[in-house]
Design a protein around this motif. Structure first.
Motif, PDB file in Angstrom:
ATOM      1  N   ASP A 201     -45.474 -22.341  -9.310  1.00 21.07           N
ATOM      2  CA  ASP A 201     -46.695 -21.530  -9.389  1.00 21.07           C
ATOM      3  C   ASP A 201     -46.582 -20.662 -10.653  1.00 21.07           C
ATOM      4  N   LEU A 202     -46.706 -21.331 -11.819  1.00 21.85           N
ATOM      5  CA  LEU A 202     -46.306 -20.706 -13.080  1.00 21.85           C
ATOM      6  C   LEU A 202     -47.036 -19.404 -13.385  1.00 21.85           C
ATOM      7  N   ILE A 203     -48.348 -19.431 -13.173  1.00 23.50           N
ATOM      8  CA  ILE A 203     -49.142 -18.259 -13.563  1.00 23.50           C
ATOM      9  C   ILE A 203     -48.763 -17.044 -12.713  1.00 23.50           C
ATOM     10  N   ASN A 204     -48.793 -17.270 -11.392  1.00 23.26           N
ATOM     11  CA  ASN A 204     -48.480 -16.136 -10.516  1.00 23.26           C
ATOM     12  C   ASN A 204     -47.032 -15.688 -10.663  1.00 23.26           C
ATOM     13  N   LYS A 205     -46.161 -16.635 -10.990  1.00 24.03           N
ATOM     14  CA  LYS A 205     -44.750 -16.291 -11.201  1.00 24.03           C
ATOM     15  C   LYS A 205     -44.645 -15.397 -12.444  1.00 24.03           C
ATOM     16  N   ALA A 206     -45.390 -15.738 -13.513  1.00 27.23           N
ATOM     17  CA  ALA A 206     -45.340 -14.932 -14.749  1.00 27.23           C
ATOM     18  C   ALA A 206     -45.818 -13.511 -14.459  1.00 27.23           C
ATOM     19  N   LYS A 207     -46.867 -13.423 -13.637  1.00 24.81           N
ATOM     20  CA  LYS A 207     -47.399 -12.091 -13.330  1.00 24.81           C
ATOM     21  C   LYS A 207     -46.434 -11.303 -12.432  1.00 24.81           C
ATOM     22  N   TRP A 208     -45.889 -12.015 -11.477  1.00 27.29           N
ATOM     23  CA  TRP A 208     -44.920 -11.362 -10.581  1.00 27.29           C
ATOM     24  C   TRP A 208     -43.725 -10.853 -11.401  1.00 27.29           C
ATOM     25  N   ASP A 209     -43.236 -11.721 -12.321  1.00 27.80           N
ATOM     26  CA  ASP A 209     -42.088 -11.331 -13.158  1.00 27.80           C
ATOM     27  C   ASP A 209     -42.423 -10.085 -13.969  1.00 27.80           C
ATOM     28  N   ALA A 210     -43.638 -10.087 -14.549  1.00 29.91           N
ATOM     29  CA  ALA A 210     -44.024  -8.961 -15.414  1.00 29.91           C
ATOM     30  C   ALA A 210     -44.050  -7.659 -14.602  1.00 29.91           C
ATOM     31  N   TRP A 211     -44.571  -7.752 -13.402  1.00 30.26           N
ATOM     32  CA  TRP A 211     -44.658  -6.546 -12.545  1.00 30.26           C
ATOM     33  C   TRP A 211     -43.268  -6.159 -12.058  1.00 30.26           C
ATOM     34  N   ASN A 212     -42.540  -7.158 -11.571  1.00 29.80           N
ATOM     35  CA  ASN A 212     -41.231  -6.880 -10.979  1.00 29.80           C
ATOM     36  C   ASN A 212     -40.260  -6.278 -11.996  1.00 29.80           C
ATOM     37  N   THR A 213     -40.440  -6.679 -13.261  1.00 28.59           N
ATOM     38  CA  THR A 213     -39.513  -6.211 -14.293  1.00 28.59           C
ATOM     39  C   THR A 213     -39.644  -4.699 -14.528  1.00 28.59           C
ATOM     40  N   LEU A 214     -40.733  -4.122 -14.081  1.00 27.65           N
ATOM     41  CA  LEU A 214     -40.895  -2.673 -14.256  1.00 27.65           C
ATOM     42  C   LEU A 214     -40.050  -1.884 -13.254  1.00 27.65           C
ATOM     43  N   GLY A 215     -39.441  -2.611 -12.314  1.00 26.15           N
ATOM     44  CA  GLY A 215     -38.492  -1.968 -11.398  1.00 26.15           C
ATOM     45  C   GLY A 215     -39.107  -0.767 -10.701  1.00 26.15           C
ATOM     46  N   SER A 216     -38.363   0.345 -10.749  1.00 26.90           N
ATOM     47  CA  SER A 216     -38.845   1.535 -10.045  1.00 26.90           C
ATOM     48  C   SER A 216     -39.527   2.519 -10.995  1.00 26.90           C
ATOM     49  N   LEU A 217     -40.059   2.000 -12.077  1.00 25.35           N
ATOM     50  CA  LEU A 217     -40.775   2.863 -13.025  1.00 25.35           C
ATOM     51  C   LEU A 217     -41.811   3.717 -12.265  1.00 25.35           C
ATOM     52  N   PRO A 218     -41.765   5.046 -12.455  1.00 24.66           N
ATOM     53  CA  PRO A 218     -42.713   5.890 -11.707  1.00 24.66           C
ATOM     54  C   PRO A 218     -44.174   5.579 -12.068  1.00 24.66           C
ATOM     55  N   LYS A 219     -45.053   5.822 -11.089  1.00 22.01           N
ATOM     56  CA  LYS A 219     -46.474   5.527 -11.294  1.00 22.01           C
ATOM     57  C   LYS A 219     -47.027   6.249 -12.522  1.00 22.01           C
ATOM     58  N   GLU A 220     -46.626   7.538 -12.678  1.00 20.21           N
ATOM     59  CA  GLU A 220     -47.194   8.314 -13.815  1.00 20.21           C
ATOM     60  C   GLU A 220     -46.766   7.709 -15.145  1.00 20.21           C
ATOM     61  N   THR A 221     -45.508   7.240 -15.203  1.00 22.53           N
ATOM     62  CA  THR A 221     -45.031   6.650 -16.461  1.00 22.53           C
ATOM     63  C   THR A 221     -45.787   5.353 -16.737  1.00 22.53           C
TER      64      THR A 221
END
Ligand SMILES: CCCCCCCCCCC/C=C/C(=O)SCCNC(=O)CCNC(=O)[C@H](O)C(C)(C)COP(=O)(O)OP(=O)(O)OC[C@H]1O[C@@H](n2cnc3c(N)ncnc32)[C@H](O)[C@@H]1OP(=O)(O)O
Length: 392
Positions: A84-104
């Motif tokens: 599921d390449l597209i959704n995987k790319a999006k998931w990766d992009a989001w997941n890579t932000l880890g615990s980055l705070p919402k304000e940041t």
């Protein structure tokens, strides 16, 4: 192909991302606070809809990830299957932000949209006194506003590892900042890391002259890179938003002030990598924390928490991650209002008598490292990392 992929991706996107291709207009955002308000964020979302040119899938993925992080927090979706390449790319992009705070995330979203917008404007459209973004950087975001030039390391998916291009771009940005009309300069990172240090894939691009030539050229690059920090004439502040590794830690000894989130850690695993200290740390760390603590870090690779780094004098002040950006930028904005010439001259008085020594230390560290890079210990450590990550 890219457009088809993006169309597919839109099915999974928030609605604001589905309309990216309209004429550009001037960006008007409330830049009064360096942490973006909800209003700034909403303006930026509207601005995305007005971009004239498709910014490309990579940028859209970044926008998507920052939007999700800013609105929902850390990635909470199940990981899509490998096909599921597209959704995987999006998931990766989001997941890579880890615990980055919402304000940041919100601030980074606003900055990114702003840099996209300004890259489509001619310089004559930028009014004097308004926010200026420097384009032409692949690995950095550079902004200049309110007397502060902010250089943001911008390879969050690689934990802001410093590849050869980023070394060159940081030098270029520092040289520009030393001459622009800002009073102070800030270095920070985008994403959950400040920086993971030298990009270990720098070791893989071996020229026809072989590894010796690569080591020689790398030593020249490193010496010039560190030299830019030694010679930087204005107050230089590190805003350490997350973990820092290797050279991103050692050069902190050349900064004037270091503010850290309590999520930050400080790690110099040189022995583990078969390498030796650089960034003048063999001199500055000894002065800052004394030989024993410096040895624990630089020889034994002890990782410090932000609190420990502060207690040892490497970090000036530590802030809770939830209020980090707000508290730090409030201070920085106040510093930037001080008379710039007085600050520059005071820095000169404080630092100048050490400069010659620092350049000598830098030269020596680079020459030792040039040899280290050719050692089996170093080669094995790099191969281990790259094969663990399937990069070989
Ligand atoms: C012949 C000589 C040539 C030499 C050229 C040198 C030029 C100047 C050198 C100056 C001297 C500098 C020295 C240093 O800085 S030493 C420190 C080097 N850094 C490291 O050892 C850190 C390595 N990375 C890690 O240990 C982990 O990635 C980390 C703890 C930082 C994060 O772990 P986590 O599990 O949270 O995340 P991932 O490992 O999955 O990372 C995400 C992706 O980012 C890539 N990554 C991260 N850091 C680096 C890095 N330093 N170099 C290259 N790539 C890095 C990682 O591979 C992941 O990528 P993929 O998603 O594609 O797998």
């Amino acid at each position: 192909m890219a457009i088809a992929a993006w169309r597919l991706a839109q099915r999974w996107c928030p609605s604001y991302l589905q309309v990216i291709s309209f004429p550009v207009v001037q960006l008007h955002m409330n830049r009064a606070a360096m942490t973006a308000s909800q209003k700034d964020f909403e303006n930026a979302m509207n601005q995305v809809k007005l971009l004239k040119k498709d910014p490309g899938n990579e940028v859209k993925l970044k926008l998507y990830a920052l939007y999700k992080q800013a609105t929902e927090g850390p990635c909470n979706m199940p990981k899509p299957g490998v096909f599921d390449l597209i959704n995987k790319a999006k998931w990766d992009a989001w997941n890579t932000l880890g615990s980055l705070p919402k304000e940041t995330a919100r601030q980074n979203y606003v900055d990114l949209v702003s840099s996209l917008s300004s890259s489509l404007e001619s310089s004559s459209q930028v009014e004097p006194g308004t926010d200026r973004k420097s384009t032409g950087y692949e690995t950095l975001m550079v902004t200049s506003e309110g007397g502060i030039t902010k250089i943001t390391l911008n390879r969050p998916a690689k934990k802001n590892a410093i590849n050869v291009e980023m070394y060159h771009e940081i030098m270029r940005a520092l040289k520009a900042a030393s001459k622009d009309d800002s009073s102070i300069t800030v270095l920070t990172g985008n994403g959950d890391y400040y920086s993971s240090g030298n990009d270990l894939t720098n070791f893989t691009d071996i020229p026809p002259g072989g590894v010796e030539e690569k080591a020689k050229n790398s030593a020249i690059l490193l010496r010039e890179f560190v030299g830019c920090f030694i010679d930087f004439p204005k107050p230089l502040i590190a805003v350490v938003n997350g973990p820092a590794v290797g050279i991103s830690v050692t050069i902190l000894g050349l900064f004037d002030v270091v503010y850290a989130s309590d999520r930050a850690t400080f790690h110099t695993p040189f022995s583990h990598l078969g390498q030796s200290p650089e960034g003048c740390s063999s001199y500055t760390f000894l002065k800052i924390m004394g030989p024993a603590k410096a040895t624990e870090m630089l020889v034994f690779g002890k990782k410090l928490t932000a609190g420990e780094a502060c207690a040892q004098g490497l970090v000036t002040a530590v802030f809770p991650d939830s209020t980090f950006q707000k508290e730090v930028w409030t201070r920085l904005k106040a510093f930037a209002k001080l008379p710039p010439n007085a600050m520059r001259i005071s820095k000169e008085v404080i630092r100048n008598r050490e400069k010659e020594k620092l350049h000598a230390v830098n030269a020596e560290e680079c020459s030792v490292l040039q040899e280290r890079w050719l050692s089996d210990e170093c080669m094995n450590a790099v191969v281990n990392f790259l094969s663990r990550k399937s990069k070989l």
